[in-house]
Design a protein around this motif. Structure first.
Motif, PDB file in Angstrom:
ATOM      1  N   HIS A 391       0.695  -1.055  -0.522  1.00 48.89           N
ATOM      2  CA  HIS A 391      -0.105   0.122  -0.220  1.00 48.89           C
ATOM      3  C   HIS A 391       1.520   1.412   0.310  1.00 48.89           C
ATOM      4  CE1 HIS A 391      -3.538   2.230   0.917  1.00 48.89           C
ATOM      5  NE2 HIS A 391      -3.428   2.872   1.855  1.00 48.89           N
ATOM      6  N   ASP A 392       2.008   0.988   1.274  1.00 49.82           N
ATOM      7  CA  ASP A 392       2.437   2.812   1.190  1.00 49.82           C
ATOM      8  C   ASP A 392       4.070   2.335  -0.276  1.00 49.82           C
ATOM      9  OD1 ASP A 392       1.241   3.133   3.326  1.00 49.82           O
ATOM     10  OD2 ASP A 392       2.594   2.216   4.174  1.00 49.82           O
ATOM     11  N   PRO A 405       1.270  -1.147  -6.496  1.00 51.74           N
ATOM     12  CA  PRO A 405       0.216   0.014  -5.849  1.00 51.74           C
ATOM     13  C   PRO A 405      -1.069  -1.076  -4.747  1.00 51.74           C
ATOM     14  CG  PRO A 405       0.966   1.379  -6.799  1.00 51.74           C
ATOM     15  CD  PRO A 405       1.302   0.163  -7.444  1.00 51.74           C
ATOM     16  N   ALA A 406      -1.205  -1.224  -3.242  1.00 53.23           N
ATOM     17  CA  ALA A 406      -2.691  -2.565  -2.774  1.00 53.23           C
ATOM     18  C   ALA A 406      -2.860  -1.254  -2.581  1.00 53.23           C
ATOM     19  CB  ALA A 406      -1.768  -3.324  -2.704  1.00 53.23           C
ATOM     20  N   PRO A 407      -4.674  -1.647  -1.900  1.00 57.60           N
ATOM     21  CA  PRO A 407      -5.598  -0.338  -1.459  1.00 57.60           C
ATOM     22  C   PRO A 407      -4.815  -1.544   0.020  1.00 57.60           C
ATOM     23  CG  PRO A 407      -6.787  -2.952  -2.442  1.00 57.60           C
ATOM     24  CD  PRO A 407      -4.804  -3.125  -2.656  1.00 57.60           C
ATOM     25  N   ALA A 408      -5.735  -0.077   0.408  1.00 58.58           N
ATOM     26  CA  ALA A 408      -5.588  -0.652   2.639  1.00 58.58           C
ATOM     27  C   ALA A 408      -6.320  -1.817   2.750  1.00 58.58           C
ATOM     28  CB  ALA A 408      -6.146   0.733   3.502  1.00 58.58           C
ATOM     29  N   ALA A 409      -7.359  -2.538   2.283  1.00 55.42           N
ATOM     30  CA  ALA A 409      -7.712  -3.369   2.742  1.00 55.42           C
ATOM     31  C   ALA A 409      -7.077  -4.761   1.667  1.00 55.42           C
ATOM     32  CB  ALA A 409      -9.410  -3.193   2.223  1.00 55.42           C
ATOM     33  N   GLU A 410      -8.489  -5.905   1.667  1.00 58.67           N
ATOM     34  CA  GLU A 410      -7.589  -6.974   1.374  1.00 58.67           C
ATOM     35  C   GLU A 410      -7.986  -6.621  -0.828  1.00 58.67           C
ATOM     36  OE1 GLU A 410     -10.171 -10.390   2.499  1.00 58.67           O
ATOM     37  OE2 GLU A 410      -9.113 -10.542   4.494  1.00 58.67           O
ATOM     38  N   PHE A 411      -7.267  -7.782  -0.450  1.00 58.40           N
ATOM     39  CA  PHE A 411      -6.936  -7.319  -2.305  1.00 58.40           C
ATOM     40  C   PHE A 411      -6.968  -8.353  -3.001  1.00 58.40           C
ATOM     41  CE2 PHE A 411      -2.180  -7.312  -1.324  1.00 58.40           C
ATOM     42  CZ  PHE A 411      -1.831  -7.444  -1.949  1.00 58.40           C
ATOM     43  N   GLY A 438       6.969  -7.275   4.919  1.00 58.03           N
ATOM     44  CA  GLY A 438       6.539  -6.706   6.250  1.00 58.03           C
ATOM     45  C   GLY A 438       4.427  -6.032   5.982  1.00 58.03           C
ATOM     46  N   HIS A 439       5.220  -4.562   6.980  1.00 55.48           N
ATOM     47  CA  HIS A 439       4.067  -3.942   6.775  1.00 55.48           C
ATOM     48  C   HIS A 439       3.578  -2.997   7.006  1.00 55.48           C
ATOM     49  CE1 HIS A 439       3.664  -8.009   9.853  1.00 55.48           C
ATOM     50  NE2 HIS A 439       2.707  -7.996   9.654  1.00 55.48           N
ATOM     51  N   SER A 440       3.041  -2.217   6.450  1.00 59.67           N
ATOM     52  CA  SER A 440       2.526  -0.693   6.183  1.00 59.67           C
ATOM     53  C   SER A 440       2.768   0.164   7.044  1.00 59.67           C
ATOM     54  CB  SER A 440       1.273  -0.839   4.788  1.00 59.67           C
ATOM     55  OG  SER A 440       1.556  -2.195   3.840  1.00 59.67           O
ATOM     56  N   PRO A 441       3.792   0.461   6.964  1.00 55.51           N
ATOM     57  CA  PRO A 441       4.277   1.743   8.262  1.00 55.51           C
ATOM     58  C   PRO A 441       2.729   1.979   7.602  1.00 55.51           C
ATOM     59  CG  PRO A 441       5.925   2.029   6.984  1.00 55.51           C
ATOM     60  CD  PRO A 441       4.218   1.249   6.532  1.00 55.51           C
ATOM     61  N   SER A 442       1.606   3.210   7.346  1.00 53.62           N
ATOM     62  CA  SER A 442       0.749   4.142   7.141  1.00 53.62           C
ATOM     63  C   SER A 442      -0.314   3.537   7.653  1.00 53.62           C
ATOM     64  CB  SER A 442       0.706   4.521   5.962  1.00 53.62           C
ATOM     65  OG  SER A 442      -0.025   3.657   5.503  1.00 53.62           O
ATOM     66  N   LEU A 443      -0.814   1.938   8.097  1.00 59.09           N
ATOM     67  CA  LEU A 443      -1.298   1.273   8.690  1.00 59.09           C
ATOM     68  C   LEU A 443      -1.391   0.438  10.325  1.00 59.09           C
ATOM     69  CD1 LEU A 443      -2.862  -0.709   5.320  1.00 59.09           C
ATOM     70  CD2 LEU A 443      -4.105   2.077   6.261  1.00 59.09           C
ATOM     71  N   ALA A 444      -0.265   0.945  10.659  1.00 62.37           N
ATOM     72  CA  ALA A 444       0.116   0.174  11.483  1.00 62.37           C
ATOM     73  C   ALA A 444      -1.259   1.036  12.590  1.00 62.37           C
ATOM     74  CB  ALA A 444       1.483   0.789  12.181  1.00 62.37           C
TER      75      ALA A 444
END
Length: 453
Positions: A391-392, A405-411, A438-444
């Motif tokens: 996402h980020d 780029p991915a959405p914030a939710a499931e894809f 890893g994980h998306s920092p903006s969605l932590a």
């Protein structure tokens, strides 16, 4: 009702479902208006004419799910009844294209284009079922004559576009597509569409009465092959006989439950084979489904208009290497080793879709797909390619060059492989697994995807 009778009823509805769907799609997609001829008469639509999508599909531009971001579409409903139709294609100057032809039973019975007939200017003659007339010498080139199994044919054309800057070239190919009756072509008369009554409300729910009317009308206009006689007997028992024979008194009560059960089964059925890497491989489709009416019905419901697999093959990914649903909360890598990108003779791409609405994902760089034609990719020195899905935006410039780029939710992802090589179709090559990096920092700290509204 006996178990045997209920089973026969379900089989009859499975057989009939693609016919219903073709009537519905014809009503939904045939044009009311074309530029050169204006509006069709009230209540009617035009056939025997191409209509074109002029822009690549983007978020908010599509009316169909899992839309294609690689090609423009050109479509036509053709009525090949009492005389042949001549379809003219311009020289595409090396540009990939295909005109996929479906009969009214959804068999992809012919493919005209790069793979089988080349990219030069061509004339193709589509002949009605059983037509044995003579053709002018100019229309007798090898591969030019196409025998249509049914009088109604749906042509779905795909024309490759390498981004917005390439649209004018693709538009030129679209503008060169023409359909004329054979007599008009011989006489040098211009193309002229034919008006017809679709006799179908494409938005109506599939009630037993609506379903029965559409199936009967489809069979009346598109007689099935003689080998389908046993199926016609089963259809007649449900009041679906195209000849109008009187149904048994029990038919209305039997059709409703059979239709409800079949629709539920089809909607919940798997349409592919899962791989160990977390992808789902679609069924291999050839020029005809033969007697595999279940696969025919499944494709009609979920992927109507599908090309035969030798033309295009579409593996899908809903899970990562650990079997977890793909989500924008995590970052992923998809690594193709040296010489191990999708084996194709045309092109490949991987397109991103939001799992909530099956549509393309809006993003800050306007990249909805990534593949062998993407500009600016960072290939490793050994020829390998790693796609970064998140996402980020990645902070590393090399990773950012290969960012999808991915959405914030499931894809989910769709790998489109045009003119796939045997290794892909035979299962000797599988798409690699998506590895969590890893994980998306903006969605932590945000709610898990399944908890989002």
């Amino acid at each position: 009702m006996s178990t045997t009778t209920a089973h026969l009823d379900r089989d009859a509805v499975v057989y009939a479902y693609p016919l219903y769907e073709m009537r519905r799609m014809r009503a939904a997609t045939s044009p009311r208006r074309v530029a050169a001829h204006g509006e069709a008469p009230a209540g009617q639509r035009w056939c025997n004419v191409f209509t074109h999508s002029r822009h690549l599909l983007a978020p908010g531009r599509s009316r169909v799910v899992t839309p294609n971001n690689d090609t423009l579409y050109s479509t036509a409903w053709l009525h090949v009844d009492d005389e042949p139709l001549v379809v003219e294609v311009p020289d595409t100057q090396g540009r990939y294209y295909v005109l996929g032809l479906l009969d009214f039973f959804t068999n992809p019975f012919a493919h005209l284009g790069t793979r089988l007939t080349g990219n030069g200017a061509r004339r193709f003659v589509l002949t009605p079922p059983g037509w044995e007339g003579a053709l002018p010498a100019e229309l007798q080139a090898a591969g030019s004559r196409v025998a249509c199994p049914t009088p109604w044919v749906w042509v779905i054309g795909r024309i490759l576009v390498d981004g917005e800057h390439d649209l004018p070239g693709a538009h030129g190919v679209q503008d060169g597509l023409q359909v004329r009756r054979l007599s008009d072509w011989i006489a040098g008369r211009p193309a002229r569409p034919e008006a017809f009554d679709p006799d179908c409300d494409a938005s109506a729910p599939p009630t037993p009465a609506h379903f029965a009317h559409q199936v009967r009308a489809a069979l009346h206009a598109n007689p099935p092959p003689a080998s389908h006689g046993p199926w016609l007997a089963a259809l007649a028992a449900l009041g679906l006989d195209p000849a109008g024979a009187r149904a048994s008194d029990a038919a209305p009560d039997r059709l409703g439950p059979a239709l409800d059960e079949v629709l539920a089964l089809l909607r919940g059925a798997e349409t592919g084979r899962p791989t160990a890497e977390g992808w789902t491989l679609p069924p291999v489709v050839s020029g005809s489904f033969g007697d595999d009416h279940r696969s025919r019905a499944l494709v009609a419901l979920k992927y109507i208009g599908m090309l035969e697999s030798a033309e295009a093959y579409y593996p899908m990914a809903w899970q990562d290497a650990q079997g977890e649903a793909l989500t924008g909360r995590r970052r992923y890598s998809l690594h193709f080793g040296p010489g191990a990108t999708p084996p194709v003779d045309a092109f490949w791409s991987i397109t991103m879709y939001d799992a909530r609405d099956y549509m393309l994902v809006a993003n800050p760089i306007g990249r909805y797909a990534i593949g062998d034609r993407s500009e600016g990719l960072d290939w490793a020195g050994d020829g390998s390619l790693t796609i970064h899905i998140a996402h980020d935006a990645p902070s590393d410039p090399a990773e950012r060059a290969n960012w999808l780029p991915a959405p914030a939710a499931e894809f989910y992802l769709c790998l489109r492989a045009y003119i796939p090589q045997p290794a892909l179709l035979e299962g000797r090559w599988h798409p690699p697994a998506l590895q969590v990096t890893g994980h998306s920092p903006s969605l932590a700290g945000t709610a898990a995807p399944e908890a989002l509204a």
